[in-house]
Enzyme design. Structure first.
Site, PDB file in Angstrom:
ATOM      1  CG  LEU A  67     -13.867  -7.552  -1.482  1.00  0.00           C
ATOM      2  CD1 LEU A  67     -15.347  -7.316  -1.213  1.00  0.00           C
ATOM      3  CD2 LEU A  67     -13.453  -8.944  -1.047  1.00  0.00           C
ATOM      4  NE  ARG A  68      -6.593  -7.341  -5.374  1.00  0.00           N
ATOM      5  CZ  ARG A  68      -5.810  -6.479  -4.761  1.00  0.00           C
ATOM      6  NH1 ARG A  68      -6.082  -5.181  -4.777  1.00  0.00           N
ATOM      7  NH2 ARG A  68      -4.753  -6.884  -4.107  1.00  0.00           N
ATOM      8  CG  ASN A  98      -6.951  -0.837  -4.018  1.00  0.00           C
ATOM      9  OD1 ASN A  98      -7.875  -1.488  -3.522  1.00  0.00           O
ATOM     10  ND2 ASN A  98      -5.697  -1.251  -3.974  1.00  0.00           N
ATOM     11  CG  ASP A 155      -5.179   0.786   1.389  1.00  0.00           C
ATOM     12  OD1 ASP A 155      -4.172   1.069   2.033  1.00  0.00           O
ATOM     13  OD2 ASP A 155      -5.450  -0.368   1.011  1.00  0.00           O
ATOM     14  CG  HIS A 235      -1.908  -1.105   6.210  1.00  0.00           C
ATOM     15  ND1 HIS A 235      -1.290   0.118   6.078  1.00  0.00           N
ATOM     16  CD2 HIS A 235      -2.584  -1.294   5.043  1.00  0.00           C
ATOM     17  CE1 HIS A 235      -1.560   0.628   4.903  1.00  0.00           C
ATOM     18  NE2 HIS A 235      -2.355  -0.210   4.253  1.00  0.00           N
ATOM     19  CG  ASP A 314      -3.685  -4.500   3.435  1.00  0.00           C
ATOM     20  OD1 ASP A 314      -4.513  -4.305   2.516  1.00  0.00           O
ATOM     21  OD2 ASP A 314      -2.533  -4.059   3.399  1.00  0.00           O
TER      22      ASP A 314
HETATM   23  O1  DOR Z   1       0.325  -4.739   0.131  1.00  0.00           O
HETATM   24  C1  DOR Z   1      -0.573  -4.014  -0.275  1.00  0.00           C
HETATM   25  N1  DOR Z   1      -1.465  -4.434  -1.199  1.00  0.00           N
HETATM   26  N2  DOR Z   1      -0.644  -2.764   0.198  1.00  0.00           N
HETATM   27  C2  DOR Z   1      -1.485  -1.863  -0.314  1.00  0.00           C
HETATM   28  O2  DOR Z   1      -1.483  -0.755   0.154  1.00  0.00           O
HETATM   29  C3  DOR Z   1      -2.378  -2.204  -1.442  1.00  0.00           C
HETATM   30  C4  DOR Z   1      -2.621  -3.654  -1.492  1.00  0.00           C
HETATM   31  C5  DOR Z   1      -3.253  -4.115  -2.781  1.00  0.00           C
HETATM   32  O3  DOR Z   1      -4.245  -3.533  -3.206  1.00  0.00           O
HETATM   33  O4  DOR Z   1      -2.784  -5.111  -3.343  1.00  0.00           O
HETATM   34 ZN    ZN Z   2      -4.881  -2.186   1.735  1.00  0.00          ZN
END
Ligand code: DOR
Ligand code: ZN
Length: 442
Positions: A67-68, A98, A155, A235, A314
């Protein structure tokens, strides 16, 4: 958004895999919960939601969403991600840690829970395994759980330090929390930007071999067995890893996994494009990378067989500038909430998955994979009386052309843009509230 105390979803084909129901029925919703299922229920003052010709499913549950927020709100916010979820038929999404800062303390988890209070779906936080996701110092796992974390994960990266992974599994066994692992051994993937194979060789790009995934999957199966904690493979994308997971499950270990719509549907071929000229499509750059046709087949088969009980998107929204650059420098990730149902339903229309199976893997499967259906979430992922009134109305025969410009997500990054698929989400009800309605006006 309409606030409704009482409504009736009228005349749809109700498919509730948890109870085996597949029949044309009405569903009564009162005060945010499923109150009654039956034929031609009396309406009284209830609002009617016409579902004729549609499938009525439990709302979808996504175990893996980025969700950033906090930190990269230009890519997505909790609110915009929740709107995208609603539009995709999802009523519960689990937010990966993350963010910036990472969700590695009770305070950061609290902040996300607070921000998620009034958005268009339920947002459940996932805590980090290590501080800052840097892999060196373990977080206070019990405090994260007490703040509401439903799993922990670093992740984006694996917990690659074996000693920390071992210790985390030992603590998690007592806490009854799954470790959701990004299965990539960095010593093997070596910074690869796509799947290591014929296409990476042709494009001259550094490849990430399937062995990088298998290595961490095997280690974590061993640690789950030794500790009694749950290893959840995020994933999973390769045939070999799925075989190891199937074997561990057959031995009765606490091992679960998810597959993404893109790994069920797209191969590494599309990175090169399908024309004469090589494309280097950065929208197809994702981690783990898109793999081979044999891997796709293995993912579909594992899902159909129930070796994998959850489809997770994902959802990884990025800004245009993160993708509009050289392949090596582009961000990994595909924005996935609003194309998940069209992709999965297209597999159904191709006869590769059964409809009830597909719905199960998006609803009760993920709920049970992480034991989300407890406490005030009892019945989550089902249409049982008393369960939260989370409902998706699905069109299974509708042709759709994927157009990310119409999406609610800020992330328009998808290699599916322009693809013609089958299936649409007609409406979504979250805890009794209509949060998305794309039905044709009567
Ligand atoms: O493709 C991905 N994007 N894989 C990840 O493990 C992290 C994710 C992201 O946070 O953009
Ligand atoms: Zn992910």
């Amino acid at each position: 958004m309409t606030l409704t105390r009482s409504l009736i979803v009228r005349g749809g084909r109700v498919i509730d895999p948890a109870s085996g129901v597949d029949a044309v029925l009405d569903v009564r919703v009162v005060d945010g919960r499923i109150a009654e299922l039956g034929a031609e229920l009396s309406s009284g003052t209830a609002e009617i939601v016409d579902a004729a010709g549609l499938v009525v499913s439990p709302g979808f549950i996504d175990l893996h969403v980025h969700l950033r927020e906090p930190g990269q709100e230009h890519k997505e916010t909790i609110a915009s991600g929740a709107r995208a979820a609603a539009r995709g038929g999802f009523t519960t999404i689990c937010a990966m840690p993350n963010t910036e800062p990472a969700m590695d303390t009770a305070a950061t988890i609290d902040a996300v829970v607070l921000r998620a209070r009034d958005v268009d779906c339920r947002v459940l936080p996932i805590g980090a395994v290590t501080m800052g996701r840097k892999g060196h110092e373990m977080t206070e796992l019990a405090a994260l759980r007490d703040a509401g974390a439903v799993a922990v994960s670093d992740d984006g990266d694996a917990v690659s330090d074996n000693a920390i992974a071992r210790r985390a599994f030992e603590y998690l066994a007592d806490l009854d929390l799954p470790l959701a692992e990004h299965c990539e051994d960095p010593a093997i993937s070596q910074g690869g930007v796509m799947h290591d194979g014929a296409v990476s060789a042709r494009l001259g790009l550094r490849g990430q071999p399937a062995a990088a995934e298998l290595s961490i999957v095997q280690r974590d199966i061993a640690l789950a067995e030794a500790s009694g904690a749950q290893f959840h493979g995020c994933h999973i994308s390769t045939e070999a890893a799925l075989e190891a997971i199937a074997d561990a499950r057959a031995r009765g270990l606490q091992v679960t996994a998810e597959v993404t719509p893109h790994h069920l549907f797209l191969s590494h071929d599309i990175v090169a494009g399908d024309g004469e000229e090589l494309l280097y499509d950065t929208n197809a750059k994702v981690n783990p990378p898109l793999r081979t046709d044999a891997d796709i087949e293995a993912c579909v088969e594992a899902l159909a067989a129930g070796v994998v009980e959850a489809v997770a998107t994902d959802h990884a929204p990025h800004a245009a500038v993160d993708k509009c650059c050289e392949f090596d420098r582009a961000a990994f990730g595909i924005s996935g909430l609003e194309s998940a149902w069209p992709v999965v339903n297209t597999l159904v229309s191709q006869g590769r998955l059964r409809l009830a199976e597909a719905i199960a893997r998006l609803t009760v499967g993920p709920a049970r994979t992480w034991n989300l259906d407890t406490g005030d979430r009892l019945g989550l992922g089902t249409l049982a009386v008393g369960a939260p009134a989370d409902i998706a109305l699905l069109a299974t025969d509708a042709p759709v052309k994927i157009d990310p410009e119409l999406w609610e997500s800020k992330g328009k990054n998808t290699p599916l843009a322009g693809r013609e698929l089958v299936g649409a989400v007609a409406a979504t009800i979250s805890q009794g509230r209509i949060v998305w309605d794309g039905r044709e006006p009567a």
